[in-house]
Design a protein around this motif. Structure first.
Motif: not given
Length: 249
Positions: A238-242, A245-249
């Motif tokens: 979950e942390a890795q996915d979050r 997702a954060f840096f993909s923005k």
């Protein structure tokens, strides 16, 4: 008596024991059953609320009267209060963010129940207090400790030694409640806040909850715990996915 409503990452515990959600043996048993069920569901947030005009008026006065009239009353009273301790201690350490929506009176054991949770939302119209000294008793189910820890000894002395009651707005001012709103808005405010927290990372919240608890545990080094927790949280998918997702923005 105690109903569980599951809604994704948020579970409601609904107290429905007319007329005042008095805490007796049946209440304690049903509350533990609700927590057993919820613990299996593993939600992020548990929201505790009442269907009655009061949140919880505390100890069942009929039971207290019986203890005073019984030859074994003192021992029976201690057994009863220990049972309350077990429930409130469990709530305090429960693996979820616990929140109460205080719609009306939360007195004695009712306030002690609220104090055992992480967050409190109170209606302006609510009344909160620990009036046990008026009847020659003390708030013995954790009230002297949790209120002092939350609000400091000065406020605790006002509420406990002065037998003061405060409304929701007053509770927010002294740190007894984290939020206050009109009664008509309580359901929306508490549900929205619960939903917002429910969308956060559960492992991080539970780790943070443990670190916050370390503040008042003199045997635990909270700073060291902060350094240990990322070893677990950073490995979670979950942390890795979050993060991704954060840096993909």
């Amino acid at each position: 008596m105690i109903e569980v409503i599951e809604n994704g990452n948020v579970c409601d515990i609904v107290m429905d024991t007319p007329p005042v959600n008095a805490i007796n043996d049946d209440f304690l048993t049903e509350f533990h059953r609700a927590l057993d069920h919820i613990e299996t569901a593993a939600p992020t947030v548990v929201l505790i609320r009442s269907t009655q005009k009061v949140f919880c008026a505390g100890a069942d006065l009929k039971g207290i009267q019986q203890h005073f009239q019984s030859d074994s009353g003192i021992e029976d009273m201690i057994t009863y209060v220990r049972a309350m301790h077990r429930l409130f201690d469990r709530l305090e350490k429960f693996p979820a963010v616990t929140m109460v929506a205080i719609n009306g009176a939360a007195l004695g054991g009712g306030l002690e129940l609220a104090l055992s949770c992480d967050l409190r939302v109170a209606a302006h119209e609510a009344r909160m207090g620990l009036p046990e000294a008026q009847v020659g008793m003390i708030p013995g189910a954790g009230g002297t400790q949790r209120l002092t820890r939350l609000c400091g000894p000065g406020v605790a002395s006002r509420i406990i030694l002065g037998c003061e009651t405060v409304d929701g707005a007053g509770a927010e001012r002294i740190g007894l409640a984290e939020k206050s709103c009109p009664l008509s808005d309580l359901k929306t405010v508490s549900r929205d806040w619960a939903a917002k927290i429910g969308n956060l990372a559960r492992p991080a919240l539970l780790a943070s909850k443990e670190c916050i608890a370390a503040y008042s545990d003199h045997e635990t080094d909270g700073y060291a715990l902060e350094l240990e927790k990322p070893k677990i949280t950073m490995r979670s998918q979950e942390a890795q996915d979050r993060i991704a997702a954060f840096f993909s923005k």
